[in-house]
Scaffold this motif. Structure first.
Motif, mmCIF file in Angstrom:
data_model
loop_
_atom_site.group_PDB
_atom_site.id
_atom_site.type_symbol
_atom_site.label_atom_id
_atom_site.label_comp_id
_atom_site.label_asym_id
_atom_site.label_seq_id
_atom_site.Cartn_x
_atom_site.Cartn_y
_atom_site.Cartn_z
ATOM 1 N N ARG A 1 115.671 -78.052 -12.377
ATOM 2 C CA ARG A 1 115.466 -79.384 -12.449
ATOM 3 C C ARG A 1 113.998 -79.747 -12.410
ATOM 4 O O ARG A 1 113.657 -80.832 -13.275
ATOM 5 N N VAL A 2 113.145 -79.041 -11.896
ATOM 6 C CA VAL A 2 111.886 -79.502 -11.746
ATOM 7 C C VAL A 2 111.246 -79.162 -13.089
ATOM 8 O O VAL A 2 110.541 -79.772 -13.604
ATOM 9 N N GLN A 3 111.676 -77.841 -13.563
ATOM 10 C CA GLN A 3 111.125 -77.516 -14.891
ATOM 11 C C GLN A 3 111.521 -78.571 -16.120
ATOM 12 O O GLN A 3 110.723 -78.632 -17.003
ATOM 13 N N ALA A 4 112.719 -78.864 -15.891
ATOM 14 C CA ALA A 4 113.291 -79.979 -17.047
ATOM 15 C C ALA A 4 112.547 -81.151 -16.948
ATOM 16 O O ALA A 4 112.153 -81.759 -17.828
ATOM 17 N N LEU A 5 112.097 -81.692 -15.510
ATOM 18 C CA LEU A 5 111.247 -82.858 -15.454
ATOM 19 C C LEU A 5 109.975 -82.816 -16.130
ATOM 20 O O LEU A 5 109.397 -83.663 -16.792
ATOM 21 N N ARG A 6 109.181 -81.409 -16.017
ATOM 22 C CA ARG A 6 108.109 -81.325 -16.591
ATOM 23 C C ARG A 6 108.179 -81.420 -17.922
ATOM 24 O O ARG A 6 107.314 -82.162 -18.676
ATOM 25 N N GLN A 7 109.228 -80.926 -18.687
ATOM 26 C CA GLN A 7 109.348 -80.853 -19.980
ATOM 27 C C GLN A 7 109.473 -82.282 -20.756
ATOM 28 O O GLN A 7 109.059 -82.831 -21.687
ATOM 29 N N ILE A 8 110.328 -83.171 -19.852
ATOM 30 C CA ILE A 8 110.674 -84.575 -20.029
ATOM 31 C C ILE A 8 109.392 -85.412 -20.066
ATOM 32 O O ILE A 8 108.956 -86.112 -21.076
ATOM 33 N N MET A 9 108.473 -85.069 -19.060
ATOM 34 C CA MET A 9 107.075 -85.804 -18.971
ATOM 35 C C MET A 9 106.290 -85.354 -20.242
ATOM 36 O O MET A 9 105.698 -86.490 -20.959
ATOM 37 N N VAL A 10 106.377 -84.375 -20.560
ATOM 38 C CA VAL A 10 105.591 -83.954 -21.857
ATOM 39 C C VAL A 10 106.037 -84.713 -23.135
ATOM 40 O O VAL A 10 105.252 -85.118 -23.852
ATOM 41 N N LEU B 1 116.739 -91.562 -18.606
ATOM 42 C CA LEU B 1 116.317 -90.405 -18.657
ATOM 43 C C LEU B 1 115.334 -89.812 -17.564
ATOM 44 O O LEU B 1 115.505 -88.853 -16.709
ATOM 45 N N VAL B 2 114.229 -90.643 -17.420
ATOM 46 C CA VAL B 2 113.264 -90.036 -16.704
ATOM 47 C C VAL B 2 113.313 -90.525 -15.070
ATOM 48 O O VAL B 2 113.449 -89.497 -14.416
ATOM 49 N N THR B 3 114.374 -91.575 -15.006
ATOM 50 C CA THR B 3 114.808 -91.703 -13.287
ATOM 51 C C THR B 3 115.740 -90.638 -12.956
ATOM 52 O O THR B 3 115.438 -90.357 -11.951
ATOM 53 N N GLU B 4 116.727 -90.364 -13.896
ATOM 54 C CA GLU B 4 117.487 -89.338 -13.282
ATOM 55 C C GLU B 4 116.810 -87.799 -13.213
ATOM 56 O O GLU B 4 117.336 -87.124 -12.451
ATOM 57 N N ALA B 5 116.057 -87.729 -14.165
ATOM 58 C CA ALA B 5 115.220 -86.419 -14.099
ATOM 59 C C ALA B 5 114.493 -86.356 -12.801
ATOM 60 O O ALA B 5 114.483 -85.220 -11.908
ATOM 61 N N VAL B 6 113.749 -87.291 -12.233
ATOM 62 C CA VAL B 6 113.144 -87.514 -11.051
ATOM 63 C C VAL B 6 114.020 -87.223 -9.895
ATOM 64 O O VAL B 6 113.833 -86.412 -8.784
ATOM 65 N N ARG B 7 115.155 -88.076 -9.917
ATOM 66 C CA ARG B 7 116.104 -87.949 -8.673
ATOM 67 C C ARG B 7 116.567 -86.334 -8.723
ATOM 68 O O ARG B 7 116.650 -86.016 -7.696
ATOM 69 N N ALA B 8 116.917 -85.816 -10.042
ATOM 70 C CA ALA B 8 117.395 -84.393 -9.692
ATOM 71 C C ALA B 8 116.524 -83.628 -9.389
ATOM 72 O O ALA B 8 116.896 -82.499 -8.370
ATOM 73 N N ALA B 9 115.166 -83.528 -9.650
ATOM 74 C CA ALA B 9 113.877 -82.733 -9.361
ATOM 75 C C ALA B 9 114.053 -82.790 -7.807
ATOM 76 O O ALA B 9 113.847 -82.020 -6.890
ATOM 77 N N LEU B 10 114.037 -84.010 -7.073
ATOM 78 C CA LEU B 10 113.921 -84.388 -5.769
ATOM 79 C C LEU B 10 115.122 -83.903 -4.775
ATOM 80 O O LEU B 10 114.815 -83.203 -3.913
ATOM 81 N N GLU B 11 116.410 -83.906 -5.490
ATOM 82 C CA GLU B 11 117.472 -83.303 -4.889
ATOM 83 C C GLU B 11 117.397 -81.711 -4.966
ATOM 84 O O GLU B 11 117.479 -80.971 -3.757
ATOM 85 N N GLU B 12 116.675 -81.075 -5.888
ATOM 86 C CA GLU B 12 116.528 -79.773 -6.124
ATOM 87 C C GLU B 12 115.709 -79.314 -5.016
ATOM 88 O O GLU B 12 115.745 -78.236 -4.259
ATOM 89 N N VAL B 13 114.657 -79.843 -4.940
ATOM 90 C CA VAL B 13 113.504 -79.474 -4.014
ATOM 91 C C VAL B 13 114.103 -79.592 -2.324
ATOM 92 O O VAL B 13 113.763 -78.864 -1.546
ATOM 93 N N ALA B 14 114.408 -81.037 -2.264
ATOM 94 C CA ALA B 14 115.160 -81.079 -1.036
ATOM 95 C C ALA B 14 116.206 -79.986 -0.649
ATOM 96 O O ALA B 14 116.425 -79.655 0.783
ATOM 97 N N GLY B 15 116.927 -79.370 -1.580
ATOM 98 C CA GLY B 15 117.828 -78.533 -1.164
ATOM 99 C C GLY B 15 117.243 -77.157 -1.060
ATOM 100 O O GLY B 15 117.945 -76.254 -0.359
ATOM 101 N N ILE B 16 115.991 -76.890 -1.584
ATOM 102 C CA ILE B 16 115.420 -75.332 -1.251
ATOM 103 C C ILE B 16 114.429 -75.374 -0.256
ATOM 104 O O ILE B 16 114.341 -74.550 0.570
ATOM 105 N N SER B 17 113.464 -76.631 -0.286
ATOM 106 C CA SER B 17 112.168 -76.443 0.406
ATOM 107 C C SER B 17 112.016 -78.112 1.187
ATOM 108 O O SER B 17 111.241 -78.614 0.587
ATOM 109 N N PRO B 18 112.900 -78.662 1.801
ATOM 110 C CA PRO B 18 112.986 -80.055 2.189
ATOM 111 C C PRO B 18 111.527 -80.361 2.791
ATOM 112 O O PRO B 18 111.080 -81.737 2.822
ATOM 113 N N HIS B 19 110.786 -79.507 3.585
ATOM 114 C CA HIS B 19 109.665 -79.886 4.222
ATOM 115 C C HIS B 19 108.493 -80.175 3.102
ATOM 116 O O HIS B 19 107.604 -80.989 3.552
#
Length: 258
Positions: free
Chosen positions: A237-246, A162-180
């Protein structure tokens, strides 16, 4: 339905003759009958059914079908069809060749009974005793009949995925919006960990260590986005990662992630 125990049920001679002629090397179903003489007998299920009423199907047969169904990866319909059509199944269940079997819905009803009042653990104990008598379980091996250690292992593996896939999904989301934003964060190690879906394998090593390492990566990612002002504009996806961490982590008195 009521139970009418069938003790000492023997394989009909014609069923045995044809099963051995058509399967000279045996099958899984045939081995269950030959090596174990059946995993259970109807008397083992005496307290599952009332004493009065229309006689029901043999619970020992239904339990054996459930085991074969799991081992062979069959659906309820396929398992019921195997009982109706396969000679080795009729051999394992000590059935006549012309026995029509049962409707597939019977298996679901049987599993409902199995889930009540620790009945599954009781049947497992009986099966382990029979396996031990047949020499299929080594004396020095401890057989765990409780599910606590299994549930704990499944929980750790589920959390790691769960956590690994959440991090991967968040990274892909950020890379698609603001890769820098990832230039100063993602390195070769991150690429190896999150470039593809998590693969647990048959024997994942040190799941708790990997869960903690992934959690620290997630914290670094979220803090990095916060420092660059991208936290408020982050996607789902980033919001989901934050919730999963909590939900899955906390910090101890020393401030360490646990």
């Amino acid at each position: 339905m009521s139970l009418r125990p069938r003790s000492g049920e023997q394989v009909p001679s014609l069923t045995a003759q044809i099963a051995r002629a058509s399967n000279p090397d045996g099958t899984t179903a045939i081995w269950v009958r030959d090596r174990l003489d059946g995993l259970w007998c109807d008397e083992d299920f005496a307290d599952w059914y009332p004493r009065d009423g229309r006689p029901g199907l043999s619970p020992a047969q239904l339990a054996t079908v459930c085991v074969l169904q799991f081992v062979l990866g069959l659906s309820d319909r396929q398992a019921a069809e195997a009982v109706r059509c396969r000679i080795d199944f009729k051999y394992a269940l000590a059935m006549e060749l012309d026995d029509p079997g049962f409707h597939h819905s019977v298996l679901a009803d049987f599993r409902d009974r199995l889930a009540e009042e620790g009945r599954a653990d009781h049947l497992l104990d009986l099966a382990l005793a029979r396996l031990k008598e047949a020499g299929l379980v080594r004396e020095r091996t401890t057989q765990r009949t409780d599910s606590t250690h299994v549930l704990a292992a499944v929980r750790d593996l589920t959390r790691m995925e769960l956590v690994t896939e959440a991090v991967r999904a968040a990274l892909e989301e950020v890379a698609g919006i603001s890769p820098h934003l990832l230039d100063d964060l993602v390195d070769e190690d991150w690429g190896r960990r999150y470039a593809r879906p998590v693969r647990l394998g048959k024997n994942p090593t040190k799941p708790k260590t990997r869960i903690l390492a992934t959690g620290n990566d997630a914290v670094r990612l979220l803090e990095h986005l916060y420092r660059h002002g991208a936290d408020r504009a982050s996607g789902p996806r980033v919001q989901a990662l934050r919730q999963i961490m909590v939900q899955n982590y906390h910090r101890d008195a020393a401030g360490h992630l646990r």
